[in-house]
Design a protein around this motif. Structure first.
Motif, PDB file in Angstrom:
ATOM      1  N   ALA A  27       0.830  -1.209   0.000  1.00 43.79           N
ATOM      2  CA  ALA A  27       0.000   0.000   0.000  1.00 43.79           C
ATOM      3  C   ALA A  27       0.862   1.255   0.000  1.00 43.79           C
ATOM      4  O   ALA A  27       0.610   2.213  -0.762  1.00 43.79           O
ATOM      5  N   LEU A  28       1.905   1.267   0.834  1.00 39.53           N
ATOM      6  CA  LEU A  28       2.803   2.422   0.858  1.00 39.53           C
ATOM      7  C   LEU A  28       3.537   2.578  -0.470  1.00 39.53           C
ATOM      8  O   LEU A  28       3.656   3.679  -1.014  1.00 39.53           O
ATOM      9  N   TRP A  33       4.963   5.401  -5.329  1.00 38.78           N
ATOM     10  CA  TRP A  33       5.240   5.337  -6.761  1.00 38.78           C
ATOM     11  C   TRP A  33       4.397   6.338  -7.540  1.00 38.78           C
ATOM     12  O   TRP A  33       4.838   6.907  -8.544  1.00 38.78           O
ATOM     13  N   LEU A  34       3.146   6.574  -7.082  1.00 34.51           N
ATOM     14  CA  LEU A  34       2.265   7.501  -7.786  1.00 34.51           C
ATOM     15  C   LEU A  34       2.617   8.962  -7.503  1.00 34.51           C
ATOM     16  O   LEU A  34       2.692   9.789  -8.426  1.00 34.51           O
ATOM     17  N   TRP A  35       2.865   9.302  -6.227  1.00 31.83           N
ATOM     18  CA  TRP A  35       2.997  10.698  -5.821  1.00 31.83           C
ATOM     19  C   TRP A  35       4.395  11.070  -5.342  1.00 31.83           C
ATOM     20  O   TRP A  35       4.644  12.237  -5.043  1.00 31.83           O
ATOM     21  N   GLY A  36       5.279  10.103  -5.232  1.00 31.64           N
ATOM     22  CA  GLY A  36       6.588  10.405  -4.674  1.00 31.64           C
ATOM     23  C   GLY A  36       6.577  10.319  -3.152  1.00 31.64           C
ATOM     24  O   GLY A  36       5.519  10.230  -2.508  1.00 31.64           O
ATOM     25  N   ALA A  44      -1.719   8.394   2.797  1.00 34.58           N
ATOM     26  CA  ALA A  44      -2.653   7.590   2.010  1.00 34.58           C
ATOM     27  C   ALA A  44      -2.258   6.120   2.022  1.00 34.58           C
ATOM     28  O   ALA A  44      -3.117   5.229   2.094  1.00 34.58           O
ATOM     29  N   GLY A  45      -0.965   5.838   1.947  1.00 32.67           N
ATOM     30  CA  GLY A  45      -0.509   4.452   1.986  1.00 32.67           C
ATOM     31  C   GLY A  45      -0.821   3.782   3.309  1.00 32.67           C
ATOM     32  O   GLY A  45      -1.237   2.613   3.344  1.00 32.67           O
TER      33      GLY A  45
END
Length: 276
Positions: A27-28, A33-36, A44-45
Motif C-alpha cells: 500500500a505504501l 510510486w504515484l505521488w513520490g 494515504a498508503g
C-alpha cells in the motif's frame, strides 16, 4: 500427519505478521510510486494498509467455519488411513470396501486375507487395501500380487487401494493387464475417509498435545532456529526495515533487527526441521 503438527504458535504469528507487513508495504509503495515520497503519499498508503488489514481480518472471520470443516475432514481422513496402515489385513480390506461403498453401489460378499469380495452390478470385484507408508510407491510386483489374488478368489477384476503413492505409469499398467485393476489413489481415500469420519474435538485435543510435546533434542531453541525458517526470517526482517526507511517510524527497526538476527542464526545453525 506430521505436516499438521510442525507449525507452533510463534510460527503462525510470524506468518500473520509477515502477511500484514507485506500488505502495508504494498500500500505504501503504491502511493509512493504515484505521488513520490511525501507526507500525503505516506498518509494515504498507511490508510490503505489499514483498510487491507481490516479486509484480511473480515475475510478470515468469514472463512473460519469452512476452513475448520475442511481441516476436520483432512485430519479425520489422515487418522483413519493411519489406523488402516496398522490394522490387520482383513480389517484394512473391509474398511477400504466400506469407504468405496459410500460412493459406489457395492454389495459385500466375504472378506479374505487377499481382499474384500464384492458384487458391483454384474461383476465380482476384489477390493484390496495395500498397507504401505505414504512415502512408498505402488510397484509392478504389487499389481501382480493383486492379479493373482483376483484369480484365486474368482473375481473378474480388482480394485487396488494403496495407502502410498501411485505413479501415472503404474496406474496405466494396472488397467492393461489380463486381469484389469482399478487403482484408487490415496487422495480419493482421504476424501472419502474424511467425509465418513471427520476429526472430533477429542482427537483435535490429542493432536494438540502431540504438537506441544517437547522435541527429543534441542528443545524450543532448536525449533526456533531451524534452517527452513531462515528465508522467512530474512524476508520479514527486510520488509520491516523497508517500512522503517519509508515511514521513519521507530516501531519497525526493533522487530526487523530481531527477524534478521534470527535469519542469520537459522542459516548458520545446525537445527533440522522437526517432525513434531
Amino acid at each position: 500427519m506430521e505436516q499438521y503438527l510442525r507449525k507452533n504458535r510463534f510460527g503462525t504469528w510470524m506468518d500473520d505478521l509477515g502477511l500484514r507487513v507485506l500488505i502495508q508495504l504494498l500500500a505504501l509503495g503504491w502511493f509512493v510510486w504515484l505521488w513520490g515520497l511525501a507526507l500525503p503519499s505516506v498518509t494515504a498508503g498507511m490508510a490503505l494498509g489499514v483498510m487491507g488489514q481490516m479486509a484480511l481480518t473480515l475475510y478470515r472471520r468469514c472463512t473460519v467455519v469452512r476452513r475448520e470443516r475442511a481441516l476436520r475432514y483432512r485430519l479425520g481422513g489422515e487418522m483413519m488411513l493411519e489406523d488402516m496402515l496398522l490394522a490387520p489385513a482383513r480389517q484394512a480390506h473391509f474398511q477400504a470396501a466400506l469407504l468405496l461403498g459410500e460412493r459406489y453401489p457395492l454389495t459385500m460378499l466375504r472378506v479374505t486375507d487377499d481382499g474384500m469380495l464384492c458384487r458391483y452390478r454384474d461383476e465380482t470385484l476384489l477390493i484390496a487395501c495395500l498397507r504401505m507408508p505414504p512415502e512408498c510407491e505402488l510397484s509392478v510386483g504389487d499389481l501382480a500380487a493383486c492379479q493373482r489374488a483376483c484369480r484365486e478368489q474368482g473375481a473378474s477384476r480388482g480394485v487396488v487401494c494403496p495407502l502410498g503413492k501411485v505413479t501415472p505409469k503404474i496406474a496405466a499398467r494396472a488397467e492393461q493387464g489380463r486381469v484389469p485393476l482399478r487403482v484408487i489413489r490415496r487422495e480419493t481415500l482421504l476424501d472419502l475417509a474424511g467425509q465418513c469420519s471427520p476429526a472430533t474435538d477429542e482427537q483435535l485435543i490429542e493432536l494438540g498435545r502431540r504438537r506441544r510435546r517437547p522435541a527429543a533434542s534441542g528443545g524450543w531453541l532448536n525449533s526456533l532456529l531451524r534452517r527452513d525458517k531462515a528465508a522467512r526470517y530474512m524476508l520479514y526482517g527486510t520488509a520491516l526495515m523497508l517500512l522503517y526507511v519509508l515511514t521513519g517510524s521507530p516501531m519497525y527497526p526493533g522487530p526487523g533487527a530481531v527477524c534478521l538476527t534470527l535469519g542469520v542464526f537459522s542459516r548458520c545453525g545446525t537445527g533440522e526441521e522437526s517432525v513434531l
